[in-house]
Design a protein around this motif. Structure first.
Motif, PDB file in Angstrom:
ATOM      1  N   ASP A 373      16.101   1.718  -0.149  1.00 36.38           N
ATOM      2  CA  ASP A 373      14.474   1.438   0.671  1.00 36.38           C
ATOM      3  C   ASP A 373      14.005   2.367   0.675  1.00 36.38           C
ATOM      4  O   ASP A 373      12.375   2.437   1.135  1.00 36.38           O
ATOM      5  CB  ASP A 373      15.362   0.969   2.013  1.00 36.38           C
ATOM      6  N   ARG A 374      14.646   3.631   0.705  1.00 34.51           N
ATOM      7  CA  ARG A 374      12.905   4.915   1.345  1.00 34.51           C
ATOM      8  C   ARG A 374      12.568   5.568   0.463  1.00 34.51           C
ATOM      9  O   ARG A 374      11.244   5.883   0.694  1.00 34.51           O
ATOM     10  CB  ARG A 374      14.975   5.628   1.000  1.00 34.51           C
ATOM     11  N   ILE A 376      10.828   2.552  -0.788  1.00 33.04           N
ATOM     12  CA  ILE A 376       9.702   1.605  -1.386  1.00 33.04           C
ATOM     13  C   ILE A 376       8.611   2.162   0.080  1.00 33.04           C
ATOM     14  O   ILE A 376       7.473   2.217  -0.051  1.00 33.04           O
ATOM     15  CB  ILE A 376      10.226   0.447  -0.448  1.00 33.04           C
ATOM     16  N   ARG A 377       9.293   2.750   1.119  1.00 30.81           N
ATOM     17  CA  ARG A 377       8.469   3.892   2.529  1.00 30.81           C
ATOM     18  C   ARG A 377       7.943   4.742   1.699  1.00 30.81           C
ATOM     19  O   ARG A 377       6.379   4.741   2.166  1.00 30.81           O
ATOM     20  CB  ARG A 377       9.545   4.034   3.270  1.00 30.81           C
ATOM     21  N   ARG A 380       5.144   2.855   0.875  1.00 27.07           N
ATOM     22  CA  ARG A 380       3.468   2.553   1.402  1.00 27.07           C
ATOM     23  C   ARG A 380       3.044   3.106   2.501  1.00 27.07           C
ATOM     24  O   ARG A 380       2.014   3.322   1.903  1.00 27.07           O
ATOM     25  CB  ARG A 380       5.017   1.873   2.104  1.00 27.07           C
ATOM     26  N   ASP A 381       4.140   4.158   2.580  1.00 25.62           N
ATOM     27  CA  ASP A 381       3.181   5.668   3.359  1.00 25.62           C
ATOM     28  C   ASP A 381       2.266   6.613   2.378  1.00 25.62           C
ATOM     29  O   ASP A 381       1.083   6.816   3.336  1.00 25.62           O
ATOM     30  CB  ASP A 381       4.272   6.520   3.668  1.00 25.62           C
ATOM     31  N   SER A 435      12.593  -0.630  -5.423  1.00 24.79           N
ATOM     32  CA  SER A 435      10.645  -0.236  -5.445  1.00 24.79           C
ATOM     33  C   SER A 435      10.040  -0.532  -6.282  1.00 24.79           C
ATOM     34  O   SER A 435       8.756  -0.644  -5.861  1.00 24.79           O
ATOM     35  CB  SER A 435      10.711   1.428  -4.974  1.00 24.79           C
ATOM     36  N   TYR A 438       8.657  -3.881  -5.272  1.00 17.26           N
ATOM     37  CA  TYR A 438       7.106  -3.597  -4.692  1.00 17.26           C
ATOM     38  C   TYR A 438       5.378  -3.662  -5.472  1.00 17.26           C
ATOM     39  O   TYR A 438       5.351  -3.705  -4.977  1.00 17.26           O
ATOM     40  CB  TYR A 438       8.091  -3.222  -3.665  1.00 17.26           C
ATOM     41  N   ALA A 451       3.787  -4.893   5.287  1.00 20.97           N
ATOM     42  CA  ALA A 451       4.909  -4.760   5.889  1.00 20.97           C
ATOM     43  C   ALA A 451       5.722  -4.325   4.964  1.00 20.97           C
ATOM     44  O   ALA A 451       5.550  -4.680   3.804  1.00 20.97           O
ATOM     45  CB  ALA A 451       5.246  -5.605   7.007  1.00 20.97           C
ATOM     46  N   VAL A 452       7.116  -3.461   5.032  1.00 21.32           N
ATOM     47  CA  VAL A 452       7.577  -3.699   3.819  1.00 21.32           C
ATOM     48  C   VAL A 452       8.950  -4.180   4.992  1.00 21.32           C
ATOM     49  O   VAL A 452       9.287  -4.825   5.197  1.00 21.32           O
ATOM     50  CB  VAL A 452       8.781  -2.175   4.330  1.00 21.32           C
ATOM     51  N   ASP A 453       9.265  -5.106   4.060  1.00 20.97           N
ATOM     52  CA  ASP A 453      10.293  -6.384   3.597  1.00 20.97           C
ATOM     53  C   ASP A 453      10.691  -6.619   2.624  1.00 20.97           C
ATOM     54  O   ASP A 453      10.604  -6.083   1.389  1.00 20.97           O
ATOM     55  CB  ASP A 453       9.157  -7.571   4.541  1.00 20.97           C
TER      56      ASP A 453
END
Length: 454
Positions: A373-374, A376-377, A380-381, A435, A438, A451-453
């Protein structure tokens, strides 16, 4: 979906030969400086080497299938100089030449644009024994190697990175001794960095003379700089370090001159920089068709009085700043700042994000799925940061995540995992991380999800 990217935007991932290929002694490949360095006791964590790495030299067909599965429209990889020229010069090795020929064709067959790096740190050891990049003759050898690559692949390869991160080569390889070839000499490091840039200029001229229409640039390791406070001395420290890290490389390639403040700093310590010969800056200033940006974090600088002309140190990120598994501050807004700064200072030269990523300790769950998840964020960021820069006029044409696969991370060995794809090094099994899925969604839509989902 929101935040759409320009039509034709390249969605890629990156790798380099020594970090993924393995097969270091097959098909006539010569020894590289990293083969020699990795055998030195204590040079690499846990005594690890790139002898096997991700076994990509043998497994590349299935890895290309994996790229297609992820919907990548581009792949950045490097050619191993000692695979083509085992001794750094002489007759080209047919087996090595054929390997990359097949790889390029396979990528194009799947609609994946190859971005080829000529030098990603694996200098033939035979050339190191004549002085390596400290020896100006190596620039001639590099130009001949580049010309051979253009002749072999230039009919199909549009994008070329001549040099990867010349500051890191100089700093870690020749000043601090933490990377191959393990030298500790500031004077030698500054000479090396000049010769790397001179090699870039020679390669650009050769590419243009060949008439293929290919484009070339440098993948710069760029760090946005900020003062630790509003004090004049801290602002001066940030400006000085920016010259040391960024402008010493950007200015000669894109402006045809070294920055005067850094030239003065180096001369005050080293004496005349007489290895910069008449005509060199004209060659280096042949320029770049694009700027390659390798971005990982920023540098917040504090002055260190009494240590002039290099009186500064990294102060560290503000408290509460998230960090990667390697402790690097995660600061996506600085990427926006960097891209806008490049346009303001150097004009509308197209930009490719040639590396951007973070290491996290990604472990498969009981079901085999890797829920990173980290990362992925992080994706995204940082892609949102790129999009903000594009909206404000930055001419960014593509993004290459570092890295496609978990791989050999130089002196850190195999512990850091940067990949969109997990590699089990014992079995060489590949598993796409969350990731990676994603990122595939983003590439398919040419836009960011709202959004991240899941």
């Amino acid at each position: 979906m929101t935040a759409r990217f320009p039509d034709g935007f390249l969605w890629g991932a990156a790798a380099s030969a020594y970090q993924v290929e393995g097969s270091t002694t097959v098909d006539g490949r010569g020894e590289s400086i990293w083969d020699a360095f990795a055998r030195e006791p204590g040079a690499v964590a846990n005594g690890e080497t790139g002898d096997i790495a991700c076994d990509h030299y043998r497994r590349w067909p299935s890895d290309v299938d994996l790229m297609a599965e992820l919907g990548l429209s581009a792949y950045r990889f490097s050619i191993s100089w000692p695979r083509l020229f085992p001794d750094g010069a002489g007759a080209v090795c047919g087996a090595g030449l054929g390997h990359y020929d097949r790889l390029v064709d396979a990528l194009l067959d799947r609609g994946i644009t190859p971005l080829v790096t000529l030098y990603h740190w694996d200098l033939p050891q035979a050339l190191q024994e004549t002085g390596g990049w400290r020896n100006r003759d190596v620039v001639d050898r590099f130009a001949a190697y580049a010309d051979a690559c253009f002749a072999a692949y230039g009919d199909r390869v549009r994008f070329w990175v001549t040099q990867n991160e010349p500051w890191i080569v100089g700093l870690l390889g020749h000043h601090l001794g933490l990377h191959a070839p393990g030298e500790r000499d500031l004077a030698g490091a500054v000479r090396v960095m000049h010769h790397l840039l001179l090699g870039h200029g020679r390669a650009v001229r050769a590419l243009r003379a060949g008439g293929s229409g290919g484009q070339a640039g440098v993948a710069f390791s760029l760090f946005p700089h900020y003062p630790a406070s509003d004090a004049p001395e801290d602002r001066g420290a940030a400006e000085g370090s920016d010259g040391y890290v960024n402008r010493w490389f950007l200015d000669p390639v894109l402006r045809g001159r070294y920055p005067a403040d850094m030239w003065q700093r180096y001369e005050s310590v080293l004496g005349p920089l007489d290895f910069v010969r008449p005509g060199d800056l004209e060659t280096i200033g042949a320029g770049a068709d694009f700027v390659g940006v390798n971005y990982y974090t920023n540098r917040v600088m504090r002055a260190v009085p009494g240590h002039e002309p290099f009186g500064w140190k990294v102060a560290g990120a503000p408290e509460g700043t998230p960090v990667s598994g390697l402790g690097w501050p995660i600061v996506p807004d600085s990427l926006t700042d960097l891209l806008l700064r490049l346009r303001a200072d150097y004009g509308d030269v197209p930009v490719l994000i040639t590396e951007n990523g973070a290491a996290f300790d990604d472990r498969p769950g009981a079901d085999g799925r890797i829920r990173d998840d980290r990362r992925i964020r992080f994706l995204r960021d940082h892609l949102a940061a790129v999009h903000r820069a594009i909206e404000r006029g930055a001419p960014v044409r593509g993004y290459f995540h570092w890295s496609l696969l978990d791989n050999f991370e130089w002196a850190m060995g195999y512990a850091p995992r940067f990949g969109l794809v997990h590699v089990d090094y014992a079995s060489q099994a590949r598993t796409v991380k969350d990731s990676g899925r994603y990122y595939a969604r983003i590439a398919a839509a040419n836009a960011l999800p709202e959004a991240v989902d899941e």
